[in-house]
Design a protein around this motif. Structure first.
Motif, PDB file in Angstrom:
ATOM      1  N   GLU A  29       0.804  -1.222   0.000  1.00 52.94           N
ATOM      2  CA  GLU A  29       0.000   0.000   0.000  1.00 52.94           C
ATOM      3  C   GLU A  29       0.839   1.276   0.000  1.00 52.94           C
ATOM      4  N   ARG A  30       1.963   1.291   0.677  1.00 59.34           N
ATOM      5  CA  ARG A  30       2.812   2.501   0.701  1.00 59.34           C
ATOM      6  C   ARG A  30       3.122   2.970  -0.717  1.00 59.34           C
ATOM      7  N   PHE A  31       3.355   1.998  -1.599  1.00 61.93           N
ATOM      8  CA  PHE A  31       3.743   2.327  -2.965  1.00 61.93           C
ATOM      9  C   PHE A  31       2.525   2.443  -3.882  1.00 61.93           C
ATOM     10  N   LEU A  32       1.510   1.621  -3.652  1.00 61.61           N
ATOM     11  CA  LEU A  32       0.315   1.658  -4.508  1.00 61.61           C
ATOM     12  C   LEU A  32      -0.434   2.975  -4.371  1.00 61.61           C
ATOM     13  N   ARG A  33      -0.276   3.654  -3.233  1.00 62.39           N
ATOM     14  CA  ARG A  33      -0.944   4.951  -3.027  1.00 62.39           C
ATOM     15  C   ARG A  33      -0.398   6.035  -3.952  1.00 62.39           C
ATOM     16  N   ALA A  34       0.823   5.869  -4.432  1.00 62.74           N
ATOM     17  CA  ALA A  34       1.473   6.899  -5.249  1.00 62.74           C
ATOM     18  C   ALA A  34       0.853   6.942  -6.645  1.00 62.74           C
ATOM     19  N   ALA A  35       0.951   8.102  -7.284  1.00 59.81           N
ATOM     20  CA  ALA A  35       0.416   8.241  -8.639  1.00 59.81           C
ATOM     21  C   ALA A  35       1.128   7.275  -9.580  1.00 59.81           C
ATOM     22  N   ASP A  36       2.418   7.094  -9.382  1.00 61.55           N
ATOM     23  CA  ASP A  36       3.210   6.151 -10.177  1.00 61.55           C
ATOM     24  C   ASP A  36       3.909   5.205  -9.196  1.00 61.55           C
ATOM     25  N   PRO A  37       3.249   4.090  -8.846  1.00 64.02           N
ATOM     26  CA  PRO A  37       3.807   3.195  -7.826  1.00 64.02           C
ATOM     27  C   PRO A  37       5.207   2.678  -8.176  1.00 64.02           C
ATOM     28  N   ALA A  38       5.430   2.356  -9.454  1.00 64.92           N
ATOM     29  CA  ALA A  38       6.750   1.831  -9.837  1.00 64.92           C
ATOM     30  C   ALA A  38       7.827   2.897  -9.630  1.00 64.92           C
ATOM     31  N   ALA A  39       7.492   4.166  -9.934  1.00 61.78           N
ATOM     32  CA  ALA A  39       8.465   5.240  -9.738  1.00 61.78           C
ATOM     33  C   ALA A  39       8.747   5.439  -8.255  1.00 61.78           C
ATOM     34  N   LEU A  41       8.517   3.187  -5.841  1.00 62.17           N
ATOM     35  CA  LEU A  41       9.353   2.080  -5.365  1.00 62.17           C
ATOM     36  C   LEU A  41      10.765   2.195  -5.938  1.00 62.17           C
ATOM     37  N   ALA A  42      10.874   2.588  -7.189  1.00 63.40           N
ATOM     38  CA  ALA A  42      12.204   2.734  -7.802  1.00 63.40           C
ATOM     39  C   ALA A  42      13.028   3.776  -7.057  1.00 63.40           C
ATOM     40  N   ALA A  43      12.385   4.892  -6.667  1.00 61.78           N
ATOM     41  CA  ALA A  43      13.105   5.932  -5.932  1.00 61.78           C
ATOM     42  C   ALA A  43      13.573   5.405  -4.579  1.00 61.78           C
ATOM     43  N   ARG A  73       7.786 -20.482  -5.598  1.00 63.15           N
ATOM     44  CA  ARG A  73       8.134 -19.292  -6.379  1.00 63.15           C
ATOM     45  C   ARG A  73       8.932 -18.294  -5.533  1.00 63.15           C
ATOM     46  N   GLU A  74       9.929 -17.702  -6.145  1.00 65.13           N
ATOM     47  CA  GLU A  74      10.686 -16.639  -5.479  1.00 65.13           C
ATOM     48  C   GLU A  74       9.906 -15.327  -5.629  1.00 65.13           C
ATOM     49  N   ILE A  75       9.632 -14.701  -4.509  1.00 63.48           N
ATOM     50  CA  ILE A  75       8.840 -13.473  -4.485  1.00 63.48           C
ATOM     51  C   ILE A  75       9.705 -12.366  -3.882  1.00 63.48           C
ATOM     52  N   LEU A  76       9.799 -11.245  -4.591  1.00 66.25           N
ATOM     53  CA  LEU A  76      10.607 -10.121  -4.114  1.00 66.25           C
ATOM     54  C   LEU A  76       9.730  -9.155  -3.339  1.00 66.25           C
ATOM     55  N   CYS A  77      10.170  -8.824  -2.128  1.00 65.08           N
ATOM     56  CA  CYS A  77       9.376  -7.976  -1.230  1.00 65.08           C
ATOM     57  C   CYS A  77      10.244  -6.833  -0.699  1.00 65.08           C
ATOM     58  N   PRO A  78       9.749  -5.591  -0.759  1.00 68.19           N
ATOM     59  CA  PRO A  78      10.523  -4.462  -0.234  1.00 68.19           C
ATOM     60  C   PRO A  78      10.585  -4.432   1.296  1.00 68.19           C
ATOM     61  N   ARG A  79      11.734  -4.051   1.770  1.00 63.28           N
ATOM     62  CA  ARG A  79      11.911  -3.747   3.200  1.00 63.28           C
ATOM     63  C   ARG A  79      13.081  -2.773   3.312  1.00 63.28           C
ATOM     64  N   PRO A  80      13.225  -2.095   4.462  1.00 64.76           N
ATOM     65  CA  PRO A  80      14.413  -1.263   4.654  1.00 64.76           C
ATOM     66  C   PRO A  80      15.677  -2.123   4.579  1.00 64.76           C
ATOM     67  N   ALA A  81      16.744  -1.524   4.094  1.00 64.69           N
ATOM     68  CA  ALA A  81      18.040  -2.211   4.077  1.00 64.69           C
ATOM     69  C   ALA A  81      18.644  -2.179   5.474  1.00 64.69           C
ATOM     70  N   THR A  82      19.591  -3.049   5.690  1.00 64.00           N
ATOM     71  CA  THR A  82      20.430  -2.907   6.879  1.00 64.00           C
ATOM     72  C   THR A  82      21.626  -2.043   6.482  1.00 64.00           C
ATOM     73  N   VAL A  83      22.342  -1.576   7.481  1.00 61.15           N
ATOM     74  CA  VAL A  83      23.520  -0.738   7.218  1.00 61.15           C
ATOM     75  C   VAL A  83      24.523  -1.496   6.338  1.00 61.15           C
ATOM     76  N   HIS A 146       1.911  -8.287  -7.282  1.00 64.55           N
ATOM     77  CA  HIS A 146       2.547  -7.040  -7.725  1.00 64.55           C
ATOM     78  C   HIS A 146       3.986  -7.252  -8.193  1.00 64.55           C
ATOM     79  N   GLN A 147       4.320  -8.493  -8.578  1.00 62.37           N
ATOM     80  CA  GLN A 147       5.707  -8.757  -8.986  1.00 62.37           C
ATOM     81  C   GLN A 147       6.077  -8.035 -10.278  1.00 62.37           C
ATOM     82  N   ALA A 148       5.117  -7.776 -11.159  1.00 64.06           N
ATOM     83  CA  ALA A 148       5.426  -7.009 -12.379  1.00 64.06           C
ATOM     84  C   ALA A 148       5.804  -5.573 -12.012  1.00 64.06           C
ATOM     85  N   LEU A 149       5.108  -5.009 -11.034  1.00 67.41           N
ATOM     86  CA  LEU A 149       5.432  -3.669 -10.541  1.00 67.41           C
ATOM     87  C   LEU A 149       6.837  -3.663  -9.926  1.00 67.41           C
ATOM     88  N   VAL A 150       7.134  -4.688  -9.145  1.00 69.04           N
ATOM     89  CA  VAL A 150       8.459  -4.787  -8.524  1.00 69.04           C
ATOM     90  C   VAL A 150       9.552  -4.857  -9.596  1.00 69.04           C
TER      91      VAL A 150
END
Ligand code: SF4
Ligand code: SF4
Length: 161
Positions: A29-39, A41-43, A73-83, A146-150
């Motif tokens: 949802e954090r990304f889907l709320r944006a006008a351009d979700p892929a942009a 997430l890319a940012a 299936r391998e599924i890619l999911c966003p999360r914060p990075a570690t240092v 949403h893997q195509a978006l990812v």
């Protein structure tokens, strides 16, 4: 939205083990709320503060396994990075540990509502068995459609697999 789950009485003595070792997964949802979700997430990916973690399959439901086409299936999911992941420029392959990039001396620098869904749903436990209603399996199930978006975000950000 989840109630605020912060429990200084429990988390203080613990010292933030979760944030120091395994950043929480975010929901789409954090990304889907944006006008351009892929942009959006890319940012986030290009900033180095977020990455795509791999998860295999989705959870069983009611003792029933998921269909074979998603079970492995391998599924890619966003999360914060570690240092350390930010320094390396890639996600850890397995159970390596490093603090979340959003962790500061006084705790998470994100406002509660801006934290990943897994962080917001984590229930602190003095027994050391803190559970999140939205964990890695739930994140994989939520991100599966949403893997195509990812992939589009990954392509725009120029980050590798
Ligand atoms: S949620 Fe659990 S692991 Fe995280 S700081 Fe609190 S007690 Fe420690
Ligand atoms: S985003 Fe904040 S709450 Fe979540 S793991 Fe990172 S520092 Fe902890």
């Amino acid at each position: 939205m989840e109630d605020r789950n912060e429990r200084p009485d429990i988390c203080g003595p613990c010292g933030g083990e979760c944030c120091r070792t395994r950043p929480g997964f975010e929901a789409p949802e954090r990304f889907l709320r944006a006008a351009d979700p892929a942009a959006h997430l890319a940012a986030a990916l290009a900033s180095g503060e977020w990455l795509l973690a791999r998860h295999v399959g989705v959870p069983w439901r009611g003792g029933v396994p998921p269909p074979d086409e998603v079970r492995w299936r391998e599924i890619l999911c966003p999360r914060p990075a570690t240092v350390e992941e930010r320094r390396l420029g890639r996600a850890f392959a397995s159970g390596e540990r490093s603090p979340c990039v959003f962790l500061e001396e006084r705790g998470c620098r994100l406002a509660f509502a801006e934290r990943p869904r897994m962080c917001r749903s984590l229930e602190p436990s003095a027994a050391g068995e803190c559970l999140a209603a939205f964990g890695p399996g739930e994140a994989a199930a939520a991100w599966l459609p949403h893997q195509a978006l990812v992939e589009e975000a990954r392509r725009r950000a120029g980050v590798g697999r």
